[in-house]
Design an enzyme around this catalytic site. Structure first.
Site: not given
Ligand code: NOJ
Ligand code: CA
Length: 494
Positions: A245, A20, A12, A16, A190, A14
């Site tokens: 993935e 980031d 981080d 919060d 993904d 900033n």
């Molecule tokens: C795989 C991602 O690595 C995971 O973190 C996510 O919850 C699911 N796909 C849905 O996008």
């Molecule tokens: Ca931050």
């Protein structure tokens, strides 16, 4: 090697409590010093954060929590200046339910975007079919306003896009172009195996029980869609990459996503995430990757990520985690290292009241400790608790200690860069006694030998004569004498 950054927990800047993009930029020198080639950054798009960024409400902007598009541009440039390539996460299977596309789609049955998502009538008051979502419960939610159900293989806040609609394909191709034009080097994609859907949405056979849909979703149309991504990405100058993935159980299905060199450049090999710490299991994985992936497919080796318990936690000791690091960086294929594994971090113990993830994955997402002091280099308390032993398992302390995990990783990566055999040579498993796994990597005249002792007892390996230690996970008296749960990379004696 590819290094995965989970931006919320990297650093981080900033105050919060949430990591980031400027935090990543600030620590790029850590990554250069470590010797990595590529970073993959988990999603930093605009998102309501129901699934911590894997629910995207604008693919062409940065969530204000993480910074701005200008920060992303600066980060890409700063990485490139150090010779580090940048992959970003792309989430094509689903959007957020707050994405303007879904808001429009759910507004009425006659919306021009109705068909951008999967809407179906129920069976009486029951969902359209028996599919289960990953996070539990049916993969369908009834939308009262229009009386139809929408499909979501993950949370109800993550409706699945309908990739059989060419407008969706076009819109998502534009997203790829948006980021490629900004100079990124490729995408981690993904759950890419999920994007094509059974057009009739048949029930899952009862024999499969309550297994969620993501583990079995595999339609041939997905491969055609992926070839489309590949053509688009290959149309850009330079070396751009895709890593998919694919959460399917068997390696040959996973391998099919390489296509004939016309689908994904790389596909995650998640076998090590589930393998017990035995010689038999790890030898079997190496053999199966060689046997079951299509010819020419370049494998990957994944020890941890933001979805599973860390390798150090799973294997139960730093010794084993160090040995696993030797294995993954000396395989044929690209190793993926999840941020913090280079510090041998364990999962944080997250008390009930601080748990936030719908999938129970908070422990592995704990913040990275950079310094030994109590704030560990963060400007304020981070969003999750620190992992155990952050006073020693932090970047600064380990950089000062040549025997640390951090130095082990650095030495392994340097050895890999310097050896054609390790970089791209063939792998040959060798006979070795008992709990010892032995393999050779060979490219032309260049050779390396790797020995791994999975046993509780020290092991002596006669075949190490004429070899000398190049990098070892634990100190050993000579090349052939391995302490328990230790691994060594050997080079021919001079
Ligand atoms: C795989 C991602 O690595 C995971 O973190 C996510 O919850 C699911 N796909 C849905 O996008
Ligand atoms: Ca931050």
């Amino acid at each position: 090697m590819v290094y995965q950054v989970y931006p919320r927990s990297f650093l981080d800047t900033n105050g919060d409590g949430i990591g980031d993009l400027p935090g990543i930029e600030q620590r790029l020198d850590h990554l250069s010093w470590l010797g990595i080639d590529t970073v993959w950054i988990s999603p930093f798009y605009r998102s309501p954060m129901a699934d911590f960024g894997y629910d995207v409400s604008d693919y062409c902007d940065v969530d204000p929590l993480f910074g701005t598009l200008a920060d992303a541009d600066r980060l890409i440039t700063a990485a490139h200046q150090r010779g580090i390539r940048v992959l970003i996460d792309w989430v094509p299977n689903h959007t957020s339910d707050r994405h303007p596309w879904f808001i429009e789609s759910r507004s009425s049955r006659s919306s021009p975007k109705r068909d951008w998502y999967h809407w179906r009538d129920g069976r009486g008051s029951a969902p359209p079919n028996n599919w289960r979502s990953v996070f539990g419960g049916p993969a369908w939610t009834l939308d009262d306003a229009t009386g139809q159900w929408f499909l979501h293989l993950f949370l109800a806040e993550q409706p699945d896009l309908n990739w059989s609609n060419p407008e969706v394909v076009d819109a998502m191709h534009q997203v790829l172009r948006f980021w490629l034009d900004r100079g990124i080097d490729g995408f981690r994609i993904d759950v890419v195996h999920c994007i094509g859907k059974d057009p009739v949405f048949a029930d899952q056979p009862a024999a499969l029980g309550e297994i969620d849909r993501v583990g079995i979703q595999n339609e041939s149309v997905t491969h055609e869609l992926i070839r489309g991504f590949r053509r688009l990405v290959d149309g850009y100058p330079g070396e751009r990459t895709t890593v998919g993935e694919v959460n399917l159980g068997d390696l040959s299905s996973i391998g099919s996503f390489y296509g004939h060199g016309d689908e994904l450049h790389l596909v995650f090999n998640f076998l090590p995430l589930y393998a017990p710490w035995t010689r038999a299991a790890w030898q079997d994985m190496i053999e199966r990757v060689e046997r079951e992936f299509p010819p020419g497919a370049w494998p990957t080796w994944v020890l941890s990520n933001h979805d599973v318990r860390r390798v150090r936690t799973r294997l139960g000791s730093e010794h084993a985690a160090r040995a696993a690091a030797v294995i993954s960086t000396t395989q044929r294929g690209t190793p993926f290292v999840y941020q913090g594994d280079e510090l041998a971090l364990e999962d944080a113990v997250v008390p009930e009241r601080r748990r936030v993830d719908p999938g129970g994955r908070d422990g592995c997402r704990a913040p990275i400790p950079w310094e030994p002091d109590r704030s560990h280099g963060w400007p304020s308390a981070p969003w999750l608790p620190w992992p155990p032993h952050a006073d020693t398992r932090n970047a600064a302390s380990q950089r000062a200690n040549p025997r640390s995990m951090l130095h082990l990783y650095r030495d392994l990566l340097a050895a890999r860069r310097a050896s054609p055999a390790l970089r791209r040579g063939m792998v040959r498993l060798l006979d070795a006694p008992g709990d010892v796994l032995a393999y050779e990597r060979v490219s032309g005249e260049d050779r390396r030998l790797v020995l791994v002792n999975f046993g509780e007892q020290a092991a002596h390996v006669p075949l190490a004569e004429h070899w000398q230690v190049e990098v070892a996970s634990a100190s050993q008296p000579d090349a052939g004498s391995l302490p328990p749960h230790a691994a060594a990379l050997l080079r021919p004696s001079a």
